[in-house]
Design a protein around this motif. Structure first.
Motif, PDB file in Angstrom:
ATOM      1  N   MET A  48       0.834  -1.195   0.000  1.00 37.50           N
ATOM      2  CA  MET A  48       0.000   0.000   0.000  1.00 37.50           C
ATOM      3  C   MET A  48       0.874   1.252   0.000  1.00 37.50           C
ATOM      4  O   MET A  48       1.925   1.285   0.646  1.00 37.50           O
ATOM      5  CB  MET A  48      -0.903   0.024   1.240  1.00 37.50           C
ATOM      6  CG  MET A  48      -1.894   1.170   1.260  1.00 37.50           C
ATOM      7  SD  MET A  48      -2.763   1.309   2.846  1.00 37.50           S
ATOM      8  CE  MET A  48      -1.506   2.096   3.858  1.00 37.50           C
ATOM      9  N   LEU A  49       0.441   2.265  -0.737  1.00 37.06           N
ATOM     10  CA  LEU A  49       1.125   3.553  -0.788  1.00 37.06           C
ATOM     11  C   LEU A  49       0.179   4.622  -0.272  1.00 37.06           C
ATOM     12  O   LEU A  49      -0.933   4.766  -0.780  1.00 37.06           O
ATOM     13  CB  LEU A  49       1.547   3.874  -2.225  1.00 37.06           C
ATOM     14  CG  LEU A  49       2.343   5.174  -2.408  1.00 37.06           C
ATOM     15  CD1 LEU A  49       3.780   4.992  -1.913  1.00 37.06           C
ATOM     16  CD2 LEU A  49       2.345   5.605  -3.883  1.00 37.06           C
ATOM     17  N   ARG A  50       0.609   5.380   0.731  1.00 31.67           N
ATOM     18  CA  ARG A  50      -0.209   6.473   1.266  1.00 31.67           C
ATOM     19  C   ARG A  50       0.358   7.805   0.779  1.00 31.67           C
ATOM     20  O   ARG A  50       1.537   8.101   0.987  1.00 31.67           O
ATOM     21  CB  ARG A  50      -0.244   6.436   2.800  1.00 31.67           C
ATOM     22  CG  ARG A  50      -0.980   7.619   3.424  1.00 31.67           C
ATOM     23  CD  ARG A  50      -1.224   7.415   4.910  1.00 31.67           C
ATOM     24  NE  ARG A  50      -2.249   6.395   5.138  1.00 31.67           N
ATOM     25  CZ  ARG A  50      -2.712   6.064   6.349  1.00 31.67           C
ATOM     26  NH1 ARG A  50      -2.234   6.674   7.435  1.00 31.67           N
ATOM     27  NH2 ARG A  50      -3.640   5.135   6.477  1.00 31.67           N
ATOM     28  N   VAL A  51      -0.503   8.608   0.145  1.00 29.25           N
ATOM     29  CA  VAL A  51      -0.100   9.906  -0.391  1.00 29.25           C
ATOM     30  C   VAL A  51      -0.960  10.983   0.257  1.00 29.25           C
ATOM     31  O   VAL A  51      -2.190  10.876   0.299  1.00 29.25           O
ATOM     32  CB  VAL A  51      -0.251   9.949  -1.922  1.00 29.25           C
ATOM     33  CG1 VAL A  51       0.205  11.306  -2.459  1.00 29.25           C
ATOM     34  CG2 VAL A  51       0.554   8.826  -2.579  1.00 29.25           C
ATOM     35  N   LEU A  52      -0.309  12.000   0.754  1.00 29.76           N
ATOM     36  CA  LEU A  52      -0.966  13.151   1.383  1.00 29.76           C
ATOM     37  C   LEU A  52      -0.756  14.375   0.511  1.00 29.76           C
ATOM     38  O   LEU A  52       0.347  14.591  -0.015  1.00 29.76           O
ATOM     39  CB  LEU A  52      -0.354  13.401   2.767  1.00 29.76           C
ATOM     40  CG  LEU A  52      -0.657  14.743   3.446  1.00 29.76           C
ATOM     41  CD1 LEU A  52      -2.120  14.822   3.887  1.00 29.76           C
ATOM     42  CD2 LEU A  52       0.271  14.963   4.655  1.00 29.76           C
ATOM     43  N   THR A  53      -1.786  15.186   0.324  1.00 30.89           N
ATOM     44  CA  THR A  53      -1.620  16.484  -0.318  1.00 30.89           C
ATOM     45  C   THR A  53      -2.127  17.564   0.623  1.00 30.89           C
ATOM     46  O   THR A  53      -3.138  17.398   1.321  1.00 30.89           O
ATOM     47  CB  THR A  53      -2.344  16.552  -1.679  1.00 30.89           C
ATOM     48  OG1 THR A  53      -2.039  17.821  -2.300  1.00 30.89           O
ATOM     49  CG2 THR A  53      -3.845  16.425  -1.558  1.00 30.89           C
ATOM     50  N   LEU A  54      -1.388  18.692   0.654  1.00 31.32           N
ATOM     51  CA  LEU A  54      -1.710  19.797   1.564  1.00 31.32           C
ATOM     52  C   LEU A  54      -1.275  21.110   0.949  1.00 31.32           C
ATOM     53  O   LEU A  54      -0.119  21.261   0.526  1.00 31.32           O
ATOM     54  CB  LEU A  54      -0.992  19.602   2.904  1.00 31.32           C
ATOM     55  CG  LEU A  54      -1.084  20.769   3.906  1.00 31.32           C
ATOM     56  CD1 LEU A  54      -2.526  20.965   4.376  1.00 31.32           C
ATOM     57  CD2 LEU A  54      -0.158  20.527   5.094  1.00 31.32           C
ATOM     58  N   ASN A  55      -2.191  22.060   0.886  1.00 27.22           N
ATOM     59  CA  ASN A  55      -1.834  23.438   0.560  1.00 27.22           C
ATOM     60  C   ASN A  55      -1.217  24.041   1.820  1.00 27.22           C
ATOM     61  O   ASN A  55      -1.899  24.258   2.817  1.00 27.22           O
ATOM     62  CB  ASN A  55      -3.073  24.225   0.125  1.00 27.22           C
ATOM     63  CG  ASN A  55      -2.738  25.664  -0.252  1.00 27.22           C
ATOM     64  OD1 ASN A  55      -1.960  26.340   0.413  1.00 27.22           O
ATOM     65  ND2 ASN A  55      -3.359  26.143  -1.316  1.00 27.22           N
ATOM     66  N   LEU A  56       0.083  24.291   1.780  1.00 27.47           N
ATOM     67  CA  LEU A  56       0.827  24.702   2.968  1.00 27.47           C
ATOM     68  C   LEU A  56       0.497  26.121   3.413  1.00 27.47           C
ATOM     69  O   LEU A  56       0.726  26.492   4.564  1.00 27.47           O
ATOM     70  CB  LEU A  56       2.327  24.585   2.673  1.00 27.47           C
ATOM     71  CG  LEU A  56       3.291  24.524   3.848  1.00 27.47           C
ATOM     72  CD1 LEU A  56       3.044  23.307   4.714  1.00 27.47           C
ATOM     73  CD2 LEU A  56       4.743  24.526   3.343  1.00 27.47           C
TER      74      LEU A  56
END
Length: 331
Positions: free
Chosen positions: A1-9
């Motif tokens: 499994m690959l966990r990817v997070l995206t966030l506008n900093l």
């Protein structure tokens, strides 16, 4: 499994999650990140929260490098260091200070004074490179990366009171330059069985919906020409229904992301390769055709991805909630 997070900093500005009590540093609500020590403390708290979530890759938007407003730190580099990750890439949409002359960088990494046309002059003043853009952080090796510029879009004119015939009643806002940062990330076979890597893009699209839609189509076309599987992540500035209307890729993940204090709509998204083309499960032809990079024997047969988990949460920074997705190959 690959966990990817995206966030506008949001350049590390403390946000709705700054006083939620999850960071050992305590509440950072209202912290002044102009001060370098405070800026580092905020990033340390953010790194702690990211580590709790334990992603494998983090896509960041609105990332500062060397800006006065955020303590002149290299935010992408510092976060990678705090996470204990050796692999990160930063791609400036523009070079220069936020309050000053913005310009197109010679090289988006802004790794040295030569990457900015005014870099040598800044160096004479004792200043390092400064810019603003997107970044990717990864626990796995980034084997290659590339940049695509997505343009600015039209300027907008806003009336701020006064007479309709008085030119002083209007203010012109130029659109911010946008780009797409794509990295090929090498993966152990056990992470995504059937794939030795993933082509992962990070982007931040325009606030105008029509411009954002055009930029999204261009970004996906560029990503689709690379070896699969593919994932596009970022702040699209478009609600889910408008992303779907563009007709590219397949949306993954769910949950509202904006505004962070009480999210009501999802404008931060993940897109991956489209699924089976028909009821019999026949796969579509490989995206990108002859544009698929050679040298990857499995590029055309790379597995499609499915989401097996994910969610959203507010972090110590930003007016956006972050969103993540857990990826596995389809059966």
């Amino acid at each position: 499994m690959l966990r990817v997070l995206t966030l506008n900093l949001q350049h590390g500005q403390p946000g709705a999650g700054a006083g939620d009590g999850t960071a050992v540093s305590g509440s950072l609500a209202g912290a002044d990140i102009h001060d370098p020590a405070t800026a580092r403390a905020v990033l340390a708290a953010l790194a702690e929260q990211i580590a709790e979530l334990d992603p494998d890759v983090v896509a960041l938007q609105e990332v500062d490098l060397g800006q006065t407003r955020s303590g002149r730190v290299d935010q992408a580099g510092m976060l990678a260091q705090l996470l204990g990750w050796r692999h990160h890439r930063f791609a400036a949409a523009w070079a220069g200070p936020v309050a000053g002359l913005r310009r197109r960088p010679r090289r988006a990494a802004l790794a040295g004074s030569g990457d900015d046309v005014l870099g040598p002059a800044r160096a004479l003043l004792g200043l390092g490179p400064a810019g603003f853009g997107n970044a990717l952080l990864s626990r796995y090796p980034i084997t290659s990366h590339r940049l695509m510029r997505l343009g600015r879009g039209p300027a907008s004119v806003v009336r701020r009171g006064g007479s309709a015939v008085d030119p002083r009643s209007y203010r012109v806002f130029t659109a911010t330059a946008r780009n797409l940062l794509v990295a090929r990330i090498g993966l152990p076979e056990t992470v995504l069985p059937g794939a030795t890597g993933i082509s992962l893009g990070a982007t931040h699209l325009a606030t105008r919906a029509d411009t954002a839609a055009r930029q999204l189509a261009a970004a996906w076309d560029a990503l689709a020409a690379l070896p699969g599987p593919r994932l596009l992540a970022g702040d699209f500035n478009l609600p889910t229904e408008q992303v779907s209307a563009v007709g590219v890729g397949r949306l993954l993940g769910e949950g509202p992301t904006f505004p962070a204090a009480s999210p009501v709509r999802r404008i931060d998204h993940f897109l991956t390769d489209s699924g089976p083309a028909d009821a019999d499960g026949a796969l579509p032809p490989p995206a990108g055709g002859e544009g698929v990079t050679t040298g990857d024997a499995d590029a055309r047969r790379a597995p499609l991805l499915r989401a097996v988990g994910g969610g959203t949460r507010s972090f110590v920074v930003s007016d956006h909630a972050g969103t993540w997705v857990d990826l596995e190959p389809t059966d």
